[in-house]
Design a protein around this motif. Structure first.
Motif, PDB file in Angstrom:
ATOM      1  N   UNK A   6       0.837  -1.188   0.000  1.00 12.53           N
ATOM      2  CA  UNK A   6       0.000   0.000   0.000  1.00 12.53           C
ATOM      3  C   UNK A   6       0.877   1.244   0.000  1.00 12.53           C
ATOM      4  N   UNK A   7       0.471   2.254  -0.758  1.00  8.73           N
ATOM      5  CA  UNK A   7       1.224   3.506  -0.812  1.00  8.73           C
ATOM      6  C   UNK A   7       0.392   4.612  -0.198  1.00  8.73           C
ATOM      7  N   UNK A   8       0.970   5.396   0.670  1.00 11.69           N
ATOM      8  CA  UNK A   8       0.296   6.600   1.131  1.00 11.69           C
ATOM      9  C   UNK A   8       1.226   7.780   0.925  1.00 11.69           C
ATOM     10  N   UNK A   9       0.652   8.874   0.438  1.00  9.96           N
ATOM     11  CA  UNK A   9       1.433  10.082   0.247  1.00  9.96           C
ATOM     12  C   UNK A   9       1.189  10.986   1.432  1.00  9.96           C
ATOM     13  N   UNK A  10       2.238  11.375   2.055  1.00  7.30           N
ATOM     14  CA  UNK A  10       2.117  12.283   3.186  1.00  7.30           C
ATOM     15  C   UNK A  10       1.581  13.622   2.676  1.00  7.30           C
ATOM     16  N   UNK A  11       0.586  14.138   3.357  1.00  7.15           N
ATOM     17  CA  UNK A  11       0.053  15.450   3.012  1.00  7.15           C
ATOM     18  C   UNK A  11      -0.804  15.453   1.761  1.00  7.15           C
ATOM     19  N   UNK A  12      -1.268  14.286   1.311  1.00  2.99           N
ATOM     20  CA  UNK A  12      -2.167  14.240   0.157  1.00  2.99           C
ATOM     21  C   UNK A  12      -3.176  13.137   0.405  1.00  2.99           C
ATOM     22  N   UNK A  13      -4.413  13.365  -0.004  1.00  8.22           N
ATOM     23  CA  UNK A  13      -5.430  12.357   0.297  1.00  8.22           C
ATOM     24  C   UNK A  13      -5.450  11.262  -0.765  1.00  8.22           C
ATOM     25  N   UNK A  14      -5.296  11.625  -2.025  1.00  9.21           N
ATOM     26  CA  UNK A  14      -5.349  10.620  -3.079  1.00  9.21           C
ATOM     27  C   UNK A  14      -3.962  10.143  -3.458  1.00  9.21           C
ATOM     28  N   UNK A  15      -3.780   9.842  -4.741  1.00  8.75           N
ATOM     29  CA  UNK A  15      -2.456   9.412  -5.180  1.00  8.75           C
ATOM     30  C   UNK A  15      -1.800  10.481  -6.048  1.00  8.75           C
ATOM     31  N   UNK A  16      -2.334  11.728  -5.955  1.00  8.48           N
ATOM     32  CA  UNK A  16      -1.756  12.799  -6.763  1.00  8.48           C
ATOM     33  C   UNK A  16      -1.253  13.924  -5.877  1.00  8.48           C
ATOM     34  N   UNK A  17      -0.149  14.480  -6.265  1.00 15.89           N
ATOM     35  CA  UNK A  17       0.335  15.676  -5.581  1.00 15.89           C
ATOM     36  C   UNK A  17       0.525  16.758  -6.631  1.00 15.89           C
ATOM     37  N   UNK A  18       0.341  18.000  -6.204  1.00 12.18           N
ATOM     38  CA  UNK A  18       0.544  19.106  -7.125  1.00 12.18           C
ATOM     39  C   UNK A  18       1.965  19.630  -6.951  1.00 12.18           C
ATOM     40  N   UNK A  19       2.606  19.919  -8.063  1.00 12.65           N
ATOM     41  CA  UNK A  19       3.924  20.545  -7.991  1.00 12.65           C
ATOM     42  C   UNK A  19       3.803  21.913  -8.646  1.00 12.65           C
ATOM     43  N   UNK A  20       4.157  22.960  -7.917  1.00 14.67           N
ATOM     44  CA  UNK A  20       4.012  24.310  -8.478  1.00 14.67           C
ATOM     45  C   UNK A  20       4.868  24.498  -9.727  1.00 14.67           C
ATOM     46  N   UNK A  21       4.521  25.510 -10.494  1.00 12.45           N
ATOM     47  CA  UNK A  21       5.196  25.778 -11.754  1.00 12.45           C
ATOM     48  C   UNK A  21       6.697  25.912 -11.550  1.00 12.45           C
ATOM     49  N   UNK A  22       7.462  25.237 -12.425  1.00 13.32           N
ATOM     50  CA  UNK A  22       8.903  25.393 -12.450  1.00 13.32           C
ATOM     51  C   UNK A  22       9.542  25.212 -11.080  1.00 13.32           C
ATOM     52  N   UNK A  23       9.066  24.199 -10.364  1.00 13.65           N
ATOM     53  CA  UNK A  23       9.571  23.999  -9.011  1.00 13.65           C
ATOM     54  C   UNK A  23       9.916  22.532  -8.797  1.00 13.65           C
ATOM     55  N   UNK A  24      10.692  22.306  -7.763  1.00 17.61           N
ATOM     56  CA  UNK A  24      10.949  20.961  -7.301  1.00 17.61           C
ATOM     57  C   UNK A  24      10.156  20.763  -6.029  1.00 17.61           C
ATOM     58  N   UNK A  25       9.455  19.629  -5.909  1.00 15.46           N
ATOM     59  CA  UNK A  25       8.732  19.360  -4.670  1.00 15.46           C
ATOM     60  C   UNK A  25       9.235  18.045  -4.100  1.00 15.46           C
ATOM     61  N   UNK A  26       9.402  18.034  -2.784  1.00 15.46           N
ATOM     62  CA  UNK A  26       9.871  16.837  -2.109  1.00 15.46           C
ATOM     63  C   UNK A  26       8.686  16.241  -1.365  1.00 15.46           C
ATOM     64  N   UNK A  27       8.369  14.976  -1.649  1.00 14.02           N
ATOM     65  CA  UNK A  27       7.233  14.354  -0.981  1.00 14.02           C
ATOM     66  C   UNK A  27       7.656  13.089  -0.263  1.00 14.02           C
ATOM     67  N   UNK A  28       7.142  12.959   0.967  1.00 15.40           N
ATOM     68  CA  UNK A  28       7.395  11.750   1.738  1.00 15.40           C
ATOM     69  C   UNK A  28       6.317  10.741   1.366  1.00 15.40           C
ATOM     70  N   UNK A  29       6.748   9.543   0.995  1.00 14.24           N
ATOM     71  CA  UNK A  29       5.814   8.508   0.582  1.00 14.24           C
ATOM     72  C   UNK A  29       6.044   7.272   1.447  1.00 14.24           C
TER      73      UNK A  29
END
Ligand code: SF4
Ligand code: SF4
Lengths: 288, 509
Positions: free
Chosen positions: B443-466
């Motif tokens: 099972x996969x859970x994304x920290x700080x996100x309810x579904x399986x998608x995260x938004x990454x702002x324009x022209x940015x790097x985002x670090x997500x804990x999974x």
């Protein structure tokens, strides 16, 4: 090697008089600006050595006329950062953590700041990755002795556990049953505890242990062994063991009891720091 | 010219007053000067639309956001090998040119040369040509001299400011920065950069000139290794020119002087190349009829490095070919063929001496050495192009958390954590979907996100804990380590990448 200056017939340039294996060194002078640059750097170097810490002495070094030090510079930088963060720090110190939105700058500030507070103060016992160890709770899992809500965690951090400093410290004490029960009785309780947590056990002994458990242990750990957070009594039915869940470790715990201590951080950390580290611990993956 | 050998520890710079010259090489130099300056000044002002949240400057080194924009190409910090590769290509490109044509870079395209040329142009325009400038130099200070000097320095300073000023536009939005700069609202670093570049341009171009090339630049010292006897470089056909017409007597006298230990004096060290160099310094040749050189010194007077190319190959010579133009003009006047001074190769010297024509230029340019350099250069170029075309639009790094390797949950399940770094290179905010490839039962859970998608702002790097969790007793939970594979999809473009990693189970305990 004779030092008499002579002239090189081919180029017409004076030689320095130095000769090695028939090769003579021409005395082509340096450009004036080049030399002045060299002299300039020498003068600058002397000035620098006087103005800044430079000369090593037996203890330390000369302090330099300007009184500059890297330590002072770091202190100033820290002060500057603190001043810059004063506002968000104050917000965090006054915040109700449970009501703080995740995208609030104070929350972000708290989690990053809390990580630093954790590294400096907590990692010695709980480990750099917060996974704890035998006797030191793992803060990453979903099992909490005293509760895993933000308020619970903050209280634990502020007052600590079983310490002498803070009268409000969380306190619980398990009796050492080695003085009250016989060895076979303890062994039976241990088998029962293994059964409760679904591990391999001797069914007959565990059966016998059930009564002993109800008489001696259930008052704290509950009839079914699920523990009681009010008094910090561990849940014996889950897969998580603070002092390891093997037969030997459980027997040892029943015989001699355990008495882990956590310092109270209230007197040492600021309000903002306590809230920050609370936020950090809460978001590690097990917060409730 | 002899004072420099008086045993003094230092030598003052001897001023050089290059004379105006015209000819095909001078013409070429004007063109290159114009084109390079136009490129330098215009480039930051070219616009390039990249979407609403990205800068619209075609060439921009955005240090603050760690991005490098070059027209349609956008370089992120982890792709810096593109820049490194271009620098290597520039280096090898220099090797190619040097091995074929000597110091052509120095003579035509080097910024030091281009700006010095520009400064000399100004100097000539204000103070007159060589003779007038020499007179002015020797004249005592007067109102006229002061006026001319001040005007010249002022124009130099304006060019210098413009030079330093243009540089900063490569690092920020040019129109905004220009406005801020003029209203004193630009960052301090902009002003200090302009100040430093103004000072260096003013001093290097105005006062140090050939000193930079001879004493400060490392390239002349390296170039000797890049050149061989087949390299075309500016040289004097001494077999044709010697003995110099009206200088025959002078040379004879000089020969005696050498013998008598008097100094001949030369400005810069001579590179000892067999054949050519000695010919120039050898005393009078046996030939009694004068050669083609009429010793008019035109070639010396136009040289911006202040050297006499008839002395042989010299370190200071930047192969700018101005002396070729000057001498060709003289040759035309006296009715002799051009090319007494010319781009020529040392290896051709014996055949030319024997009266044969030099080998065609292409034999000098297309040689094993230059072709090898070109091949290496092309390998780098193709490699970079290939990397540019295959680089994925979506860019993901998955790093498993090793401290701790896994966490046991209360129901006995084993959980691993991963840091997933998502880079959104587009000018708009985009979702990224993170799932495990094929049904692994984890099972996969994304920290700080309810579904399986995260938004990454324009022209940015985002670090997500999974978090990836294996149920108690499942194979991955019991194994030491088992492979897992994340499938990361960017639904807007439909692109996806699969990134493999490792799941640590209890077995390793
Ligand atoms: S310009 Fe030509 S002819 Fe005049 S001195 Fe130089 S080499 Fe001789
Ligand atoms: S010798 Fe000729 S090619 Fe060399 S720097 Fe002087 S003018 Fe230029």
């Amino acid at each position: 090697m004779d030092d008499k200056e002579t002239r090189d017939p081919v180029t017409g340039v004076d030689t320095t008089g130095h000769e090695w294996d028939g090769i003579r060194e021409l005395n082509n002078p340096m450009p004036r600006w080049w030399l002045w640059t060299l002299y300039g750097t020498i003068v600058w170097g002397i000035g620098y050595a006087i103005a800044y810490p430079a000369w090593p002495l037996v203890q330390g070094a000369t302090s330099g006329l300007l009184g500059y030090s890297t330590r002072g510079e770091v202190a100033a930088e820290i002060a500057a950062v603190d001043a810059r963060n004063a506002e968000v720090s104050a917000t965090l110190a006054a915040a109700d953590l449970a009501a703080l939105p995740v995208d609030d700058p104070a929350y972000q500030f708290g989690v990053s700041g809390g990580a630093a507070v954790f590294r400096a103060n907590c990692s010695q016992c709980h480990g750099a990755g917060a996974a704890g160890g035998v006797g030191y709770p793992n803060l990453l899992d979903d099992s909490w002795l005293w509760g895993g809500t933000l308020d619970d965690i903050e209280y634990t951090v502020r007052h600590g556990i079983r310490n002498d400093i803070d009268a409000d410290a969380r306190f619980s004490q398990m009796p050492a049953f080695g003085e009250m029960l016989t060895k076979p009785e303890i062994a039976e309780i241990a088998e029962h505890v293994l059964a409760l947590s679904g591990q391999d056990h001797d069914a007959a002994k565990a059966e016998a242990g059930a009564t002993l458990f109800a008489d001696n242990c259930a008052s704290c750990h509950g009839e079914t062994g699920t523990g009681d957070r009010e008094q910090g009594a561990p849940d014996l039915t889950d897969a998580i063991w603070l002092y390891s869940g093997t037969r030997e470790a459980v027997t040892e715990t029943i015989t001699n009891a355990r008495f882990g201590v956590m310092p109270a951080w209230g007197p040492r950390l600021s309000d903002a720091e306590i809230k920050a580290v609370t936020l950090y611990v809460h978001q590690l993956g097990g917060g409730e | 010219m002899n004072e420099s050998n008086s045993g003094s520890l230092y030598a003052a710079r001897e001023p050089i007053f290059p004379k105006r010259v015209s000819g095909k090489f001078r013409q070429l130099k004007w063109w290159i000067l114009g084109i390079t300056l136009v490129i330098y000044y215009i480039t930051p002002w070219i616009r390039w639309d990249r979407g609403p949240s990205l800068p619209d400057q075609a060439v921009l080194v955005d240090l603050a956001h760690r991005r490098f924009y070059f027209f349609w190409i956008q370089i992120w910090p982890h792709e810096f090998y593109f820049v490194a590769g271009l620098l290597i290509m520039a280096g090898i490109g220099l090797f190619i040119f040097t091995s074929a044509l000597g110091r052509v870079w120095c003579g035509y395209a080097c910024p030091q040369t281009v700006w010095t040329d520009l400064f000399i142009l100004v100097e000539r325009w204000i103070e007159g040509d060589r003779n007038a400038r020499v007179r002015l130099w020797n004249a005592p200070w007067s109102a006229r001299k002061a006026r001319l000097r001040l005007t010249k320095w002022l124009v130099w300073l304006m060019i210098a400011v413009a030079t330093g000023g243009a540089w900063i536009f490569y690092f920020a939005d040019a129109p905004t920065l220009l406005r801020d700069f003029l209203t004193f609202q630009a960052p301090v670093v902009a002003y200090s950069t302009v100040a430093v570049l103004t000072a260096t341009t003013f001093i290097f171009g105005g006062f140090m000139r050939e000193q930079i090339c001879i004493y400060m630049c490392p390239w002349p010292r390296i170039q000797a290794a890049m050149m061989d006897p087949d390299t075309l470089t500016v040289a004097y056909r001494d077999w044709r020119g010697e003995p110099r017409g009206k200088g025959m007597r002078r040379r004879a006298a000089a020969a005696e002087t050498y013998a008598g230990g008097e100094t001949g004096g030369r400005r810069s060290p001579v590179i000892p190349v067999p054949g050519l160099a000695q010919a120039a310094v050898a005393p009078v040749l046996a030939r009694e009829t004068p050669g083609d050189c009429i010793d008019c010194n035109a070639c010396v007077n136009v040289c911006p490095m202040g050297i006499d190319i008839r002395d042989g190959q010299q370190m200071a010579c930047i192969t700018c070919a101005l002396c070729i133009d000057a001498c060709d003009e003289v040759m035309v006047k006296i009715g002799k063929p051009r090319g007494l001074i010319d781009y020529l190769a040392l290896s051709d010297e014996p055949r030319e001496r024997a009266g044969d024509p030099p080998r065609p230029i292409r034999q000098h340019v297309f040689r094993f050495r230059t072709l090898l350099y070109t091949a290496i250069w092309a390998v780098f170029g193709l490699g970079l192009l290939w990397a540019l075309f295959v680089r994925p639009e979506i860019d993901v790094t998955v790093s498993p958390i090793r401290n701790p390797q896994f966490v046991t949950l209360s129901d006995g399940a084993i959980r691993n954590a991963y840091d997933i770094r998502l880079r959104n290179k587009h000018g708009d905010e985009r979702p990224f979907r993170i799932v495990l490839a094929e049904g692994s039962g984890l099972a996969v859970t994304l920290e700080g996100a309810s579904g399986d998608e995260v938004m990454v702002p324009a022209d940015m790097t985002a670090l997500h804990r999974v978090y990836v969790t294996a149920p108690a007793g499942s194979a991955p939970a019991a194994a030491d380590a088992s492979p897992v594979s994340f499938l990361i999809t960017e639904p807007v473009s439909g692109e996806s990448v699969e990134v493999g990693s490792v799941f640590n189970g209890k077995g390793s305990e």
